[in-house]
Write an enzyme that holds these catalytic residues in place. Structure first.
Site, PDB file in Angstrom:
ATOM      1  N   ASN A 137      10.390 -19.049 -18.476  1.00  0.00           N
ATOM      2  CA  ASN A 137      11.157 -17.828 -18.741  1.00  0.00           C
ATOM      3  C   ASN A 137      12.667 -18.032 -18.681  1.00  0.00           C
ATOM      4  O   ASN A 137      13.420 -17.319 -19.349  1.00  0.00           O
ATOM      5  CB  ASN A 137      10.752 -16.722 -17.767  1.00  0.00           C
ATOM      6  N   CYS A 394       0.800 -16.576 -14.720  1.00  0.00           N
ATOM      7  CA  CYS A 394       1.237 -17.232 -15.966  1.00  0.00           C
ATOM      8  C   CYS A 394       2.366 -18.209 -15.718  1.00  0.00           C
ATOM      9  O   CYS A 394       2.957 -18.740 -16.662  1.00  0.00           O
ATOM     10  CB  CYS A 394       1.627 -16.203 -17.012  1.00  0.00           C
ATOM     11  N   PHE A 395       2.701 -18.414 -14.468  1.00  0.00           N
ATOM     12  CA  PHE A 395       3.646 -19.454 -14.059  1.00  0.00           C
ATOM     13  C   PHE A 395       5.006 -19.312 -14.747  1.00  0.00           C
ATOM     14  O   PHE A 395       5.650 -20.318 -15.079  1.00  0.00           O
ATOM     15  CB  PHE A 395       3.066 -20.868 -14.297  1.00  0.00           C
ATOM     16  N   CYS A 396       5.432 -18.070 -14.984  1.00  0.00           N
ATOM     17  CA  CYS A 396       6.732 -17.819 -15.650  1.00  0.00           C
ATOM     18  C   CYS A 396       6.762 -18.438 -17.038  1.00  0.00           C
ATOM     19  O   CYS A 396       7.823 -18.834 -17.521  1.00  0.00           O
ATOM     20  CB  CYS A 396       7.918 -18.366 -14.858  1.00  0.00           C
ATOM     21  N   ASN A 397       5.603 -18.596 -17.668  1.00  0.00           N
ATOM     22  CA  ASN A 397       5.544 -19.230 -18.988  1.00  0.00           C
ATOM     23  C   ASN A 397       4.699 -18.344 -19.913  1.00  0.00           C
ATOM     24  O   ASN A 397       3.563 -18.680 -20.259  1.00  0.00           O
ATOM     25  CB  ASN A 397       4.924 -20.633 -18.848  1.00  0.00           C
TER      26      ASN A 397
END
Ligand SMILES: Cc1ncc(COP(=O)(O)O)c(C=O)c1O
Length: 467
Positions: A137, A394-397
């Site tokens: 992100n 979502c692991f900042c993705n």
């Protein structure tokens, strides 16, 4: 784990070079003993690396034995701090084999801070911002600066099952830089979702087509050597805690001097100028890295970076890479072969299922014997119960997440335009909106000091989900 354990024997047969990484088993008992004393199964290395005890002792001793003052002064304690900070800066360049005449290292609070420096200062006007779908992100966020300055923003898709980029699509986009403005191409050297390692050859290809390249190396450098004498991205962003655990709160933007000269900072701050005047309404930026380091830098912790880098060098990237490669391979081999009694697969891996061009993080969802996804939050709760630290969500993705989970543009548009959600949307609202689909995954990431026992513990946990 003994040499007679049948699983270990099978593992060694599959990954015969693993014993060359034995030095890490020794370190586990000396430098990282707290992991086993606390009964931790730590599998979130992409989230954060772990520090060796000696890093703390070395840093503590340095602080205990010296007096350091604010580097913005010129007194002896200030000079002592400046000397250490500048030494650490030189060491960062040396570590990445970057020629100081070509590159400079700017200290930032983290990789996101480094990315923001590029985003807010890049001359996007009339230009293009090209980026892959699987960015963090903090790379996606740069598009807001690009939009605000009228640049064209284009995402390059990734495709299941491997979640790699279609090379011809990338070539097409790279062949069309804006002629009237500057062009920035951003991608992760290693995706923090799928662990795909994208080709570093893209850098030269992009340069030939007139693009500047922003290489987000935050997930790559903890287990891979990045040699800036061989590849020449314009901007490289990293977080040090991901590499060696301590200190947190520090990252770097390693930038080519030529590319840095294109950046125009939107403000000035203490430390970034030579002269600023109130009555004259004028300021002059400092040279080099200082123009990008706002206010007082973290001068007490920056020396710990050099200590951490030396720790990695003392083990060696060859060993670290081999370790992660073997253990991730074993994890993948086993997860992909686990089946319920009715033959249904337990896990679905998002990303490559072999160790070729991938790192040590494995993103998966688990399914019951009827093929229904087991909520990633449930998996996390269960893992917590047995002291396994992993990451879910979502692991900042989000781009990689949307592709992996099959969430379409249309579905997203419906969620984002539904009444009451023009300005606010909580994660729970989002989950409700994409009803019936997983909104996240489970990420198991092996790292520098993972051992076979850790991976076996996770596999035993996964087997517990079988029916
Ligand atoms: C690939 C990648 N880029 C950038 C970041 C951002 O790092 P930080 O949160 O330290 O700023 C992360 C963090 O997980 C990452 O994995």
């Amino acid at each position: 784990m003994t040499q007679t354990d049948p699983d270990f024997v099978a593992f060694l047969r599959a990954y015969p070079t693993y014993p060359t990484t034995g030095v890490i088993d020794d370190l586990r008992t000396t430098e990282y003993a707290r992991l086993d004393i606390g009964g931790h199964i730590y599998l979130d290395y992409t989230g954060g690396g772990l520090y060796a005890e000696s890093q703390l002792h070395r840093h503590n001793r340095l602080l205990a034995e010296h007096v350091f003052g604010n580097p913005h002064s010129g007194n002896p304690t200030s000079q002592a701090a400046t000397q250490l900070v500048e030494h650490a800066r030189e060491y960062v360049l040396k570590f990445f084999n970057a020629d100081p005449d070509e590159y400079l290292a700017i200290f930032t609070p983290n990789a996101s801070g480094a990315l923001k420096l590029v985003g807010e200062s890049y001359p996007f006007s009339k230009g293009r911002y090209l980026l892959t779908f699987d960015n963090h992100n903090s790379v996606n966020g740069i598009r807001e600066f690009a939009h605000a300055r009228g640049a064209d923003v284009t995402y390059i898709p990734i495709a299941l099952p491997d979640m790699r980029v279609d090379a011809s699509h990338l070539d097409r986009e790279l062949a069309q830089p804006s002629k009237d403005g500057h062009n920035l191409f951003a991608y992760p050297a290693q995706s923090n979702f799928s662990s795909v390692e994208h080709p570093l050859e893209w850098i030269e290809k992009a340069h030939k087509n007139g693009w500047d390249v922003l290489l987000d190396a935050a997930a790559f450098v903890p287990t891979n050597k990045l040699d800036l004498s061989e590849v020449k991205p314009d901007f490289v962003t990293i977080s040090f805690y991901k590499m060696f655990g301590y200190p947190t709160g520090l990252g770097a933007l390693i930038a080519r001097r030529e590319a840095l000269a294109k950046l125009h900072r939107p403000w000035f701050a203490g430390g970034t100028i030579t002269v600023a005047s109130v009555q004259g309404d004028k300021y002059y930026m400092a040279d080099g890295a200082h123009a990008f380091e706002d206010g007082t830098i973290d001068y007490l912790n920056i020396p710990a970076i050099e200590i951490g880098l030396k720790h990695i060098e003392s083990i060696g990237y060859d060993v670290i890479h081999e370790r992660v490669h073997s253990l991730a391979g074993w994890l993948l081999d086993n997860l992909t072969s686990m089946k319920h009694s009715n033959g249904m697969h337990l896990a679905r891996v998002y990303g490559p299922t072999t160790t070729q061009d991938r790192g040590g993080a494995v993103a998966v969802n688990f399914y019951d014997k009827d093929g229904k996804a087991i909520d990633h939050r449930f998996i996390e709760e269960q893992a917590n119960e047995v002291n396994i630290s992993l990451r879910t969500g979502c692991f900042c993705n989000p781009g990689a997440g949307e592709v992996a989970l099959g969430i379409s543009r249309v579905e997203l548009d419906v969620c984002f335009t539904s009444p009451g959600h023009e300005d606010r949307l909580s994660v729970d609202d989002f989950r409700l909106c994409i009803d019936g689909k997983s909104s996240g995954a489970v990420r198991i990431s092996v790292g520098m000091v993972t051992n076979f026992k850790d991976v076996q513990a996770f596999l035993a946990f996964a087997r517990g989900l079988l029916s």
